[in-house]
Design a protein around this motif. Sequence first.
Motif, PDB file in Angstrom:
ATOM      1  N   ASP A 136     -38.764   4.956   6.848  1.00 28.68           N
ATOM      2  CA  ASP A 136     -38.304   3.869   7.703  1.00 28.68           C
ATOM      3  C   ASP A 136     -39.197   3.752   8.943  1.00 28.68           C
ATOM      4  OD1 ASP A 136     -36.433   1.791   8.361  1.00 28.68           O
ATOM      5  OD2 ASP A 136     -35.596   3.141   9.879  1.00 28.68           O
ATOM      6  N   THR A 137     -39.560   4.873   9.530  1.00 23.91           N
ATOM      7  CA  THR A 137     -40.453   4.872  10.689  1.00 23.91           C
ATOM      8  C   THR A 137     -41.817   4.307  10.314  1.00 23.91           C
ATOM      9  OG1 THR A 137     -39.315   6.796  11.615  1.00 23.91           O
ATOM     10  CG2 THR A 137     -41.511   6.325  12.463  1.00 23.91           C
ATOM     11  N   ALA A 138     -42.335   4.721   9.178  1.00 29.23           N
ATOM     12  CA  ALA A 138     -43.637   4.238   8.716  1.00 29.23           C
ATOM     13  C   ALA A 138     -43.598   2.738   8.451  1.00 29.23           C
ATOM     14  CB  ALA A 138     -44.075   5.001   7.468  1.00 29.23           C
ATOM     15  N   LEU A 139     -42.507   2.250   7.868  1.00 29.63           N
ATOM     16  CA  LEU A 139     -42.373   0.809   7.604  1.00 29.63           C
ATOM     17  C   LEU A 139     -42.311   0.023   8.913  1.00 29.63           C
ATOM     18  CD1 LEU A 139     -39.924   0.717   4.571  1.00 29.63           C
ATOM     19  CD2 LEU A 139     -42.341   0.093   4.589  1.00 29.63           C
ATOM     20  N   GLY A 140     -41.630   0.559   9.884  1.00 28.58           N
ATOM     21  CA  GLY A 140     -41.567  -0.100  11.196  1.00 28.58           C
ATOM     22  C   GLY A 140     -42.944  -0.212  11.830  1.00 28.58           C
ATOM     23  N   ARG A 141     -43.712   0.872  11.744  1.00 26.13           N
ATOM     24  CA  ARG A 141     -45.076   0.839  12.286  1.00 26.13           C
ATOM     25  C   ARG A 141     -45.944  -0.155  11.525  1.00 26.13           C
ATOM     26  NH1 ARG A 141     -46.112   7.276  12.706  1.00 26.13           N
ATOM     27  NH2 ARG A 141     -44.664   7.687  14.415  1.00 26.13           N
ATOM     28  N   LEU A 142     -45.782  -0.176  10.202  1.00 32.29           N
ATOM     29  CA  LEU A 142     -46.555  -1.098   9.377  1.00 32.29           C
ATOM     30  C   LEU A 142     -46.229  -2.549   9.730  1.00 32.29           C
ATOM     31  CD1 LEU A 142     -48.523  -1.619   7.058  1.00 32.29           C
ATOM     32  CD2 LEU A 142     -46.573  -1.472   5.485  1.00 32.29           C
ATOM     33  N   GLU A 143     -44.958  -2.850   9.904  1.00 32.38           N
ATOM     34  CA  GLU A 143     -44.548  -4.208  10.267  1.00 32.38           C
ATOM     35  C   GLU A 143     -45.128  -4.608  11.623  1.00 32.38           C
ATOM     36  OE1 GLU A 143     -40.296  -4.188  10.119  1.00 32.38           O
ATOM     37  OE2 GLU A 143     -40.246  -4.395   7.940  1.00 32.38           O
ATOM     38  N   ALA A 144     -45.108  -3.671  12.571  1.00 34.91           N
ATOM     39  CA  ALA A 144     -45.656  -3.957  13.902  1.00 34.91           C
ATOM     40  C   ALA A 144     -47.160  -4.201  13.820  1.00 34.91           C
ATOM     41  CB  ALA A 144     -45.352  -2.810  14.854  1.00 34.91           C
ATOM     42  N   THR A 145     -47.840  -3.419  13.012  1.00 32.87           N
ATOM     43  CA  THR A 145     -49.289  -3.581  12.855  1.00 32.87           C
ATOM     44  C   THR A 145     -49.625  -4.917  12.205  1.00 32.87           C
ATOM     45  OG1 THR A 145     -49.578  -1.184  12.685  1.00 32.87           O
ATOM     46  CG2 THR A 145     -51.364  -2.558  11.851  1.00 32.87           C
ATOM     47  N   VAL A 146     -48.882  -5.280  11.184  1.00 39.16           N
ATOM     48  CA  VAL A 146     -49.118  -6.558  10.503  1.00 39.16           C
ATOM     49  C   VAL A 146     -48.862  -7.719  11.465  1.00 39.16           C
ATOM     50  CG1 VAL A 146     -48.256  -8.087   8.683  1.00 39.16           C
ATOM     51  CG2 VAL A 146     -48.719  -5.682   8.180  1.00 39.16           C
ATOM     52  N   THR A 147     -47.825  -7.626  12.239  1.00 39.35           N
ATOM     53  CA  THR A 147     -47.502  -8.682  13.205  1.00 39.35           C
ATOM     54  C   THR A 147     -48.628  -8.832  14.225  1.00 39.35           C
ATOM     55  OG1 THR A 147     -45.131  -8.293  12.947  1.00 39.35           O
ATOM     56  CG2 THR A 147     -45.831  -9.441  14.946  1.00 39.35           C
ATOM     57  N   ARG A 148     -49.105  -7.701  14.764  1.00 41.03           N
ATOM     58  CA  ARG A 148     -50.211  -7.768  15.732  1.00 41.03           C
ATOM     59  C   ARG A 148     -51.464  -8.355  15.097  1.00 41.03           C
ATOM     60  NH1 ARG A 148     -48.310  -2.665  17.142  1.00 41.03           N
ATOM     61  NH2 ARG A 148     -50.004  -1.651  16.003  1.00 41.03           N
ATOM     62  N   ARG A 149     -51.731  -7.955  13.865  1.00 38.95           N
ATOM     63  CA  ARG A 149     -52.930  -8.447  13.166  1.00 38.95           C
ATOM     64  C   ARG A 149     -52.844  -9.962  12.936  1.00 38.95           C
ATOM     65  NH1 ARG A 149     -57.378  -5.993  10.452  1.00 38.95           N
ATOM     66  NH2 ARG A 149     -58.574  -7.772   9.705  1.00 38.95           N
ATOM     67  N   LEU A 150     -51.669 -10.434  12.524  1.00 37.87           N
ATOM     68  CA  LEU A 150     -51.492 -11.873  12.300  1.00 37.87           C
ATOM     69  C   LEU A 150     -51.653 -12.658  13.595  1.00 37.87           C
ATOM     70  CD1 LEU A 150     -48.543 -11.913   9.736  1.00 37.87           C
ATOM     71  CD2 LEU A 150     -50.957 -12.443   9.288  1.00 37.87           C
ATOM     72  N   GLU A 151     -51.129 -12.122  14.681  1.00 37.79           N
ATOM     73  CA  GLU A 151     -51.272 -12.794  15.970  1.00 37.79           C
ATOM     74  C   GLU A 151     -52.735 -12.818  16.404  1.00 37.79           C
ATOM     75  OE1 GLU A 151     -48.650 -10.836  18.682  1.00 37.79           O
ATOM     76  OE2 GLU A 151     -46.856 -11.674  17.759  1.00 37.79           O
ATOM     77  N   ALA A 152     -53.455 -11.729  16.129  1.00 37.40           N
ATOM     78  CA  ALA A 152     -54.862 -11.662  16.513  1.00 37.40           C
ATOM     79  C   ALA A 152     -55.715 -12.609  15.680  1.00 37.40           C
ATOM     80  CB  ALA A 152     -55.375 -10.230  16.360  1.00 37.40           C
ATOM     81  N   GLU A 153     -55.291 -12.889  14.473  1.00 36.94           N
ATOM     82  CA  GLU A 153     -56.072 -13.739  13.577  1.00 36.94           C
ATOM     83  C   GLU A 153     -55.631 -15.190  13.585  1.00 36.94           C
ATOM     84  OE1 GLU A 153     -55.961 -11.999   9.704  1.00 36.94           O
ATOM     85  OE2 GLU A 153     -57.263 -10.338  10.260  1.00 36.94           O
ATOM     86  N   ARG A 154     -54.887 -15.566  14.603  1.00 40.91           N
ATOM     87  CA  ARG A 154     -54.493 -16.976  14.678  1.00 40.91           C
ATOM     88  C   ARG A 154     -55.735 -17.820  14.595  1.00 40.91           C
ATOM     89  NH1 ARG A 154     -50.469 -18.047  19.574  1.00 40.91           N
ATOM     90  NH2 ARG A 154     -52.482 -18.403  20.503  1.00 40.91           N
ATOM     91  N   SER A 155     -55.590 -18.967  14.040  1.00 40.54           N
ATOM     92  CA  SER A 155     -56.764 -19.811  13.833  1.00 40.54           C
ATOM     93  C   SER A 155     -57.370 -20.212  15.175  1.00 40.54           C
ATOM     94  CB  SER A 155     -56.391 -21.041  13.025  1.00 40.54           C
ATOM     95  OG  SER A 155     -55.612 -21.915  13.795  1.00 40.54           O
ATOM     96  N   PRO A 156     -58.682 -20.347  15.221  1.00 37.02           N
ATOM     97  CA  PRO A 156     -59.336 -20.753  16.466  1.00 37.02           C
ATOM     98  C   PRO A 156     -58.857 -22.112  16.966  1.00 37.02           C
ATOM     99  CG  PRO A 156     -60.956 -19.990  14.866  1.00 37.02           C
ATOM    100  CD  PRO A 156     -59.620 -20.061  14.175  1.00 37.02           C
TER     101      PRO A 156
END
Length: 96
Positions: free
Chosen positions: A12-32
């Motif tokens: 559960d802890t690992a999944l939470g970290r994974l979700e947070a990482t994916v969210t940050r990555r998606l926000e960072a890759e917002r289209s220009p």
Amino acid sequence: MTAIDDALTRLDTALGRLEATVTRRLEAERSPDEREIELALMAEDRARLAAALDAASARLAEVEATADAVGARLDRAIDAVEGVLTRPSDDPRPAA
């Protein structure tokens, strides 16, 4: 706690970290395009606020100038009234 409960907690802890990482990555890759639109909107807001500040500063300068003029006129009126009130009564000049 059993080994299974411990493993589920770690999972559960690992999944939470994974979700947070994916969210940050998606926000960072917002289209220009989205970033450019957001920057353009921010620039427009900045320009609008700068114009409003300039207008408010100009209005403040006008109000201060008017207040200074009114203060000077009031000082002259006070001096005139004090002059009349302190004039000796045997002064041959007629009262105003």
